[in-house]
Scaffold this active site. Structure first.
Site, mmCIF file in Angstrom:
data_model
loop_
_atom_site.group_PDB
_atom_site.id
_atom_site.type_symbol
_atom_site.label_atom_id
_atom_site.label_comp_id
_atom_site.label_asym_id
_atom_site.label_seq_id
_atom_site.Cartn_x
_atom_site.Cartn_y
_atom_site.Cartn_z
ATOM 1 N N HIS A 61 -5.568 -3.291 1.159
ATOM 2 C CA HIS A 61 -4.116 -3.488 1.154
ATOM 3 C C HIS A 61 -3.865 -4.659 0.217
ATOM 4 C CE1 HIS A 61 0.017 -4.320 2.453
ATOM 5 N NE2 HIS A 61 -0.355 -5.585 2.561
ATOM 6 N N CYS B 50 0.799 0.725 -0.570
ATOM 7 C CA CYS B 50 0.983 -0.661 -0.989
ATOM 8 C C CYS B 50 0.360 -0.944 -2.347
ATOM 9 C CB CYS B 50 0.394 -1.598 0.066
ATOM 10 S SG CYS B 50 -1.344 -1.212 0.451
#
Length: 641
Positions: free
Chosen positions: A45, A113
């Site tokens: 992420h 993301c």
């Protein structure tokens, strides 16, 4: 001035990917990522740190103080270089990006993301994020484990555009048609974390242990358990709504989420046959349940459970027509008599020494002048307003410099300009994230000036104090900036500004201070009654932080003292309305008890008897506040027995 751009890299699996990779993916994991090799030691992420904020994608585009997100501390920080793009231009780019990166558009494999940070970094510095991060979804799906988990992921997020390469399964390990509970747990946890759904959100917890769940149900007077599963599309729809409802109720109810695929023992114990299922417990005993993603039934069931577990607030039993008829909109000061006159006055006050403004800075000041006039014209003609970028790249540093050039009593035209600027949402956002504490310093200057016993120029300082009060009121035009001025960083300064000016000898200043008291009360009442925005808290301002009891006491004490001395009916009206907002449905009863001790009901009775308050609706509001104080104080006394 160039701004540093940093990529924060997190591991959504919290180390599980490294420890489980050989068993799940059939490959040994090395200590470092292998570019283009389908080997990874983490499930990535990423977020971008720029202009003092951390920007990331999950439940829409969100931002936070760097390192303060639900993901904790990053496993790696990558220097992406520096950008020359102004903050205003970047924020406009973010506005455009919100149309693509919505909460509904999030997909763990296709639109995540890392796609977001890749776009942001290319915009800011002209280069992508590392390839081993962006290629992870394709690499993952080219493993037997990835293919076995694909149906679960697509059940949560919809079909993926990725297709496995023809040679993906040349090894002896075949795709598993029945993923293990461990694999399901890992994938579910990663999916929730990637989408920005924290395992614990205030009064909402995620549980997998039966004993822990049973202990939680016994320990709380009101508990709602949400049984979900990773392959249930309706569950994904109702989950953020469940979080929002439960969090908005505060301590009245405990919310628990259970993924029955991960916690099969819990599913068996409570005989869960379909998801989503909601089960409600009152003081440890089952109260009710229903299945399905019915938002209305969920809300009504939670309200009924809370009503059964907690006695109704005494204010809920009162007829408060005047209070409920009050505007929930803050009092603002949006007009400017003449922008030309204000800017001309400012220029006459600037020093003429070498420390004065340069020719470039004068041009920037003229650009701000033109921007305000253009916005006023746009409002009048109902045309498009100017963008933040049109203010120029150095508008804020320039205004900060001018503040330092002017003595306090000469700052009123400058503050008048800032007052008008913060009515624009993007300008308000800049000041809400202001590391230079511009508003705090301006608020503090009013109190410092009033407390200066060696200064006899109080009359000369009044225009600056008045403009600062109007600026403080206009801060509440923006949810984000309104939250900021009542945040732990600024609330002491806001309180001091209010307390210092409520008893001013100048009627206009007292009236504006009463407006500020009203606006603060509106924000407090709103935070008490309005569900928190769990999707885009960075835009809404997020939940108002708990206000310390001492802070409430000082504000209310000053307001009560001002009501006692005030003889202007309209000012009394605003002050009484602010008290009502401070104390209405306050479960601690502390504000009402304080008002009772300070004799506010008797003060209001005197105002009515002496005809200082005579307009029917204001008289009605005063009588309602008397009842609000009396009933809440009586309930508090009963609870102490």
């Amino acid at each position: 001035m160039a701004e540093k751009v940093t990529l924060f890299v997190y591991d959504l699996s919290q180390g599980m990917a490294r420890s489980m990779s050989l068993g799940l993916m059939g490959r040994q994991v090395g200590k470092k990522p292998v570019l283009n090799g389908a080997l990874t030691h983490a499930i990535y992420h990423t977020s971008v740190i720029v202009f003092g904020r951390e920007f990331y994608y999950g439940q829409g585009i969100m931002s936070a103080i760097p390192g303060a997100t639900m993901h904790g501390q990053p496993m790696e920080r990558i220097d992406m270089g520096e950008t020359e793009i102004p903050q205003e231009v970047f924020m406009e780019f973010m506005d455009n990006m919100r149309e693509t990166y919505t909460a509904d558009a999030y997909h763990l494999l296709d639109n995540n993301c890392n796609n977001f940070t890749n776009d942001v970094c290319q915009f800011l510095v002209g280069q992508p994020i590392p390839n081993h991060i962006t290629s992870l979804p394709a690499d993952f799906l080219n493993t037997p484990f990835g293919q076995s988990m694909r149906p679960m992921i697509e059940g949560m997020f919809g079909p993926s555009r990725h297709t496995p390469s023809p040679s993906a399964f040349g090894s002896s390990i075949a795709p598993s048609s029945s993923p293990s509970a461990q694999a399901t747990a890992l994938t579910g946890a990663v999916a929730r974390a990637g989408a920005g759904v924290p395992p614990t959100t205030g009064s909402v917890s995620f549980m997998t242990d039966l004993a822990q769940l049973q202990n939680t149900i016994r320990a709380n007077p009101a508990t709602v358990v949400y049984f979900t599963s990773a392959t249930c599309p309706p569950c994904r729809v109702i989950m953020p709504i469940f979080d929002e409802i439960v969090v908005s109720k505060g301590s009245k109810i405990k919310g628990v989420k259970v993924d029955v695929g991960m916690a099969q023992a819990i599913g068996r114990a409570y005989e869960i046959r379909s998801t989503p299922t909601f089960m409600f417990f009152l003081r440890g005993e089952k109260f009710s349940q229903f299945s399905g993603a019915d938002q209305a039934e969920l809300r009504s069931s939670i309200d009924l459970l809370i009503y059964s577990a907690h006695p109704a607030h005494p204010h809920a039993l009162l007829s408060l027509s005047q209070y409920k008829g009050l505007s929930g909109t803050p009092i603002l000061f949006p007009s400017l008599v003449s922008a030309d006159a204000v800017f001309a006055k400012l220029k006459t006050l600037l020093p003429t020494t070498d420390k004065a403004l340069s020719e470039t800075e004068i041009k920037q000041l003229d650009k701000i002048h033109a921007w305000i006039k253009k916005r006023d014209a746009a409002k009048t003609n109902k045309t498009a307003e100017p963008t933040l970028g049109e203010l120029g790249a150095t508008w804020k540093p320039l205004l900060g410099k001018i503040t330092g050039l002017l003595p306090y009593e000469s700052q009123f035209p400058l503050i008048d300009i800032i007052r008008m600027l913060v009515l624009q949402n993007r300008v308000a956002e800049v000041y809400a994230k202001d590391g230079n504490l511009t508003l705090i310093n301006l608020f503090n200057a009013v109190a410092d000036s009033a407390n200066d016993s060696h200064d006899d120029s109080s009359a000369a300082k009044r225009p600056t104090a008045l403009m600062t009060l109007r600026l403080a009121c206009n801060a509440f035009s923006s949810p984000l900036l309104g939250t900021y001025v009542l945040s732990s960083a600024a609330r002491t300064s806001t309180k001091q500004l209010l307390v210092t000016t409520l008893l001013s000898p100048v009627v206009q200043q007292r009236q504006t201070a009463a407006s500020l008291a009203f606006d603060i009360g509106v924000k407090i009442a709103e935070s008490r009654s309005k569900a928190m925005d769990t999707v885009t808290p960075s835009l809404s301002g997020g939940p108002l932080e708990d206000l310390e009891e001492d802070w409430i006491v000082e504000c209310l004490s000053a307001i009560a003292a001002a009501i006692e001395k005030e003889e202007e009916e309209e000012i009394i009206h605003r002050l009484v309305a602010s008290v009502a907002n401070f104390i209405f449905m306050d479960e601690s009863y502390s504000g009402a008890v304080l008002m009772s001790i300070l004799g506010l009901p008797e003060t209001l009775a005197t105002k009515i008897e002496t005809k200082l308050v005579r307009t029917a609706n204001i008289v009605g509001l005063c009588r309602e506040v008397q009842e609000m104080v009396r009933t809440a104080a009586a309930e508090h006394e009963n609870n102490q027995k």
